[in-house]
Design a protein around this motif. Structure first.
Motif, PDB file in Angstrom:
ATOM      1  N   ASN A   1       0.831  -1.209   0.000  1.00 16.02           N
ATOM      2  CA  ASN A   1       0.000   0.000   0.000  1.00 16.02           C
ATOM      3  C   ASN A   1       0.864   1.258   0.000  1.00 16.02           C
ATOM      4  O   ASN A   1       0.563   2.233  -0.698  1.00 16.02           O
ATOM      5  CB  ASN A   1      -0.922   0.014   1.219  1.00 16.02           C
ATOM      6  N   LEU A   2       1.937   1.233   0.790  1.00 16.66           N
ATOM      7  CA  LEU A   2       2.824   2.393   0.855  1.00 16.66           C
ATOM      8  C   LEU A   2       3.551   2.600  -0.472  1.00 16.66           C
ATOM      9  O   LEU A   2       3.814   3.736  -0.877  1.00 16.66           O
ATOM     10  CB  LEU A   2       3.837   2.227   1.994  1.00 16.66           C
ATOM     11  N   LYS A   3       3.861   1.498  -1.136  1.00 11.98           N
ATOM     12  CA  LYS A   3       4.477   1.619  -2.470  1.00 11.98           C
ATOM     13  C   LYS A   3       3.484   2.267  -3.445  1.00 11.98           C
ATOM     14  O   LYS A   3       3.866   3.113  -4.264  1.00 11.98           O
ATOM     15  CB  LYS A   3       4.900   0.255  -2.985  1.00 11.98           C
ATOM     16  N   LYS A   4       2.202   1.872  -3.356  1.00 14.65           N
ATOM     17  CA  LYS A   4       1.174   2.471  -4.220  1.00 14.65           C
ATOM     18  C   LYS A   4       0.995   3.953  -3.890  1.00 14.65           C
ATOM     19  O   LYS A   4       0.764   4.776  -4.781  1.00 14.65           O
ATOM     20  CB  LYS A   4      -0.153   1.728  -4.060  1.00 14.65           C
ATOM     21  N   VAL A   5       1.094   4.281  -2.593  1.00 15.60           N
ATOM     22  CA  VAL A   5       1.021   5.682  -2.171  1.00 15.60           C
ATOM     23  C   VAL A   5       2.138   6.480  -2.833  1.00 15.60           C
ATOM     24  O   VAL A   5       1.910   7.570  -3.388  1.00 15.60           O
ATOM     25  CB  VAL A   5       1.123   5.790  -0.632  1.00 15.60           C
ATOM     26  N   LEU A   6       3.344   5.932  -2.783  1.00 15.41           N
ATOM     27  CA  LEU A   6       4.492   6.617  -3.375  1.00 15.41           C
ATOM     28  C   LEU A   6       4.319   6.780  -4.882  1.00 15.41           C
ATOM     29  O   LEU A   6       4.587   7.849  -5.435  1.00 15.41           O
ATOM     30  CB  LEU A   6       5.769   5.835  -3.068  1.00 15.41           C
ATOM     31  N   THR A   7       3.848   5.724  -5.541  1.00 19.07           N
ATOM     32  CA  THR A   7       3.624   5.792  -6.990  1.00 19.07           C
ATOM     33  C   THR A   7       2.602   6.875  -7.340  1.00 19.07           C
ATOM     34  O   THR A   7       2.780   7.632  -8.303  1.00 19.07           O
ATOM     35  CB  THR A   7       3.137   4.429  -7.518  1.00 19.07           C
ATOM     36  N   ALA A   8       1.526   6.947  -6.546  1.00 21.54           N
ATOM     37  CA  ALA A   8       0.489   7.962  -6.780  1.00 21.54           C
ATOM     38  C   ALA A   8       1.051   9.365  -6.594  1.00 21.54           C
ATOM     39  O   ALA A   8       0.776  10.269  -7.393  1.00 21.54           O
ATOM     40  CB  ALA A   8      -0.690   7.728  -5.841  1.00 21.54           C
ATOM     41  N   LEU A   9       1.842   9.561  -5.546  1.00 20.71           N
ATOM     42  CA  LEU A   9       2.424  10.884  -5.292  1.00 20.71           C
ATOM     43  C   LEU A   9       3.411  11.277  -6.384  1.00 20.71           C
ATOM     44  O   LEU A   9       3.467  12.443  -6.795  1.00 20.71           O
ATOM     45  CB  LEU A   9       3.128  10.887  -3.927  1.00 20.71           C
ATOM     46  N   MET A  10       4.186  10.300  -6.863  1.00 16.06           N
ATOM     47  CA  MET A  10       5.132  10.577  -7.950  1.00 16.06           C
ATOM     48  C   MET A  10       4.408  10.967  -9.237  1.00 16.06           C
ATOM     49  O   MET A  10       4.878  11.823  -9.988  1.00 16.06           O
ATOM     50  CB  MET A  10       6.019   9.350  -8.194  1.00 16.06           C
ATOM     51  N   SER A  11       3.253  10.334  -9.476  1.00 16.92           N
ATOM     52  CA  SER A  11       2.523  10.592 -10.722  1.00 16.92           C
ATOM     53  C   SER A  11       1.942  12.000 -10.778  1.00 16.92           C
ATOM     54  O   SER A  11       1.650  12.510 -11.866  1.00 16.92           O
ATOM     55  CB  SER A  11       1.402   9.562 -10.889  1.00 16.92           C
ATOM     56  N   ILE A  12       1.761  12.646  -9.620  1.00 12.04           N
ATOM     57  CA  ILE A  12       1.161  13.991  -9.607  1.00 12.04           C
ATOM     58  C   ILE A  12       2.135  15.045  -9.074  1.00 12.04           C
ATOM     59  O   ILE A  12       1.745  16.179  -8.822  1.00 12.04           O
ATOM     60  CB  ILE A  12      -0.127  14.009  -8.736  1.00 12.04           C
ATOM     61  N   SER A  13       3.382  14.650  -8.913  1.00 16.18           N
ATOM     62  CA  SER A  13       4.347  15.561  -8.285  1.00 16.18           C
ATOM     63  C   SER A  13       4.606  16.819  -9.117  1.00 16.18           C
ATOM     64  O   SER A  13       5.034  17.844  -8.584  1.00 16.18           O
ATOM     65  CB  SER A  13       5.672  14.832  -8.031  1.00 16.18           C
ATOM     66  N   GLU A  14       4.383  16.742 -10.427  1.00 18.55           N
ATOM     67  CA  GLU A  14       4.639  17.902 -11.273  1.00 18.55           C
ATOM     68  C   GLU A  14       3.353  18.637 -11.673  1.00 18.55           C
ATOM     69  O   GLU A  14       3.384  19.528 -12.520  1.00 18.55           O
ATOM     70  CB  GLU A  14       5.405  17.461 -12.526  1.00 18.55           C
ATOM     71  N   ILE A  15       2.247  18.245 -11.079  1.00 15.48           N
ATOM     72  CA  ILE A  15       0.980  18.955 -11.341  1.00 15.48           C
ATOM     73  C   ILE A  15       0.836  20.080 -10.316  1.00 15.48           C
ATOM     74  O   ILE A  15       0.531  19.838  -9.141  1.00 15.48           O
ATOM     75  CB  ILE A  15      -0.221  17.997 -11.261  1.00 15.48           C
ATOM     76  N   ASN A  16       1.088  21.290 -10.739  1.00 18.84           N
ATOM     77  CA  ASN A  16       1.029  22.473  -9.868  1.00 18.84           C
ATOM     78  C   ASN A  16      -0.346  23.123 -10.008  1.00 18.84           C
ATOM     79  O   ASN A  16      -0.669  23.707 -11.053  1.00 18.84           O
ATOM     80  CB  ASN A  16       2.140  23.455 -10.233  1.00 18.84           C
ATOM     81  N   GLU A  17      -1.153  23.015  -8.962  1.00 19.16           N
ATOM     82  CA  GLU A  17      -2.534  23.530  -9.023  1.00 19.16           C
ATOM     83  C   GLU A  17      -2.584  25.033  -9.285  1.00 19.16           C
ATOM     84  O   GLU A  17      -3.412  25.507 -10.076  1.00 19.16           O
ATOM     85  CB  GLU A  17      -3.261  23.206  -7.709  1.00 19.16           C
ATOM     86  N   ASN A  18      -1.704  25.776  -8.609  1.00 20.20           N
ATOM     87  CA  ASN A  18      -1.729  27.245  -8.767  1.00 20.20           C
ATOM     88  C   ASN A  18      -1.425  27.647 -10.205  1.00 20.20           C
ATOM     89  O   ASN A  18      -2.108  28.499 -10.784  1.00 20.20           O
ATOM     90  CB  ASN A  18      -0.720  27.890  -7.812  1.00 20.20           C
TER      91      ASN A  18
END
Length: 299
Positions: free
Chosen positions: A171-188
């Motif tokens: 689960n923690l690996k999936k958490v990391l994968t999810a965070l990596m996939s959106i790390s360059e999406i800047n909402e502002n």
């Protein structure tokens, strides 16, 4: 703000230790290699081959006979002693070495996962990793004091606890994968771009694409929360099971039933986690398929 993905994190990793082969076939193969490579066998074989060559080129004499039978006997004794007599000692050391390798590799994998979670500002995940490890070790230690480690009951309970523990790691690996996939999406930045495009004509496709990126980020953040909540449930159940075992008297049938019930609760967590994962994967596939269809229609 979530950090950008580094080159190191772009490489796919496995945070579980590599599988080792504990089968009898593998042990016998290693024993054969060890026996054939033992200095006593190799030296005696060199002497045996030398005596045969001397007999072939210089003639068979008393010295050659003595050398031949001495080295032949030494090689046979070395093989029998190392392959048969010392087989149990070798098997024990072989298994211990494999277990030591797994333990060391597990520590290294956990260190990597801890660093990667911390790099993506997932403090909750870092805490869960430490808690899962501590609770699993505590439960295994308690099981070892209450049951014979050679019994099938112990092995079954240990297997259930291990499944819960490894499920948490996954689960923690999936958490990391999810965070990596959106790390360059800047909402502002995206919101600023949306505001600019909305003021211009014929920019509907650009605006829709930007909003899709925001939607993807929201979905992934929600997924992260769900995975971390699953881990909290697993950690709580590991702790409840350990507490129950601590208060048990294994001489009583009632205590054994309570222990069995508690382990069943752990087992259900694994089953539920697998079902949730299948549902999440199904929903994700439908979601991304729908996005692709909408994009094709817009183009």
């Amino acid at each position: 703000m979530i950090k950008k993905v580094t080159e190191k994190n772009k490489i796919s990793k496995s945070y579980r230790p590599a599988v080792r082969d504990f089968s009898q076939k593998s042990i016998k193969k290693a024993l054969l290699k060890k026996t054939a490579g033992h200095w006593s066998f190799q030296y005696s074989m060199v002497g045996l081959i030398t005596s045969i060559l001397c007999g072939a080129f210089l003639g068979v004499g008393e010295i050659v006979y003595i050398a031949f039978f001495t080295t032949f006997g030494a090689s046979c004794f070395s093989w029998i002693y190392n392959y048969f007599i010392k087989a149990d000692d070798f098997e024990l050391k072989y298994v211990e070495n494999l277990e030591r390798e797994i333990e060391e590799e597990t520590k290294e994998k956990h260190r990597q996962l801890t660093e990667d979670l911390a790099e993506h500002n997932c403090e909750r995940g870092v805490k869960q990793l430490k808690q899962l490890q501590a609770d699993f070790n505590s439960l295994v230690e308690l099981l070892g004091t209450m049951l014979n480690t050679e019994e099938i009951t112990y092995k079954r309970y240990h297997g259930i606890a291990l499944e819960v523990y490894l499920s948490g790691i996954d689960n923690l690996k999936k958490v990391l994968t999810a965070l990596m996939s959106i790390s360059e999406i800047n909402e502002n930045e995206i919101n600023v771009l949306i505001a600019k495009f909305e003021k211009k004509p014929d920019t509907g496709n650009e605006v829709n694409s930007l909003r899709e990126r925001l939607t993807i980020k929201e979905k992934q953040i929600k997924k992260v929360g769900e995975l971390l909540n699953q881990n909290e449930t697993a950690i709580t159940q590991l702790e409840k099971t350990a507490a129950m075992i601590t208060n048990l008297n294994t001489g009583l049938d009632e205590g054994k039933i309570d222990m069995e019930s508690s382990m069943d609760d752990l087992s259900r967590i694994v089953i539920q986690a697998k079902k949730r994962l299948e549902i999440m994967q199904f929903i994700a596939s439908i979601y991304f398929t729908t996005l692709l269809i909408l994009r094709k229609k817009n183009t």
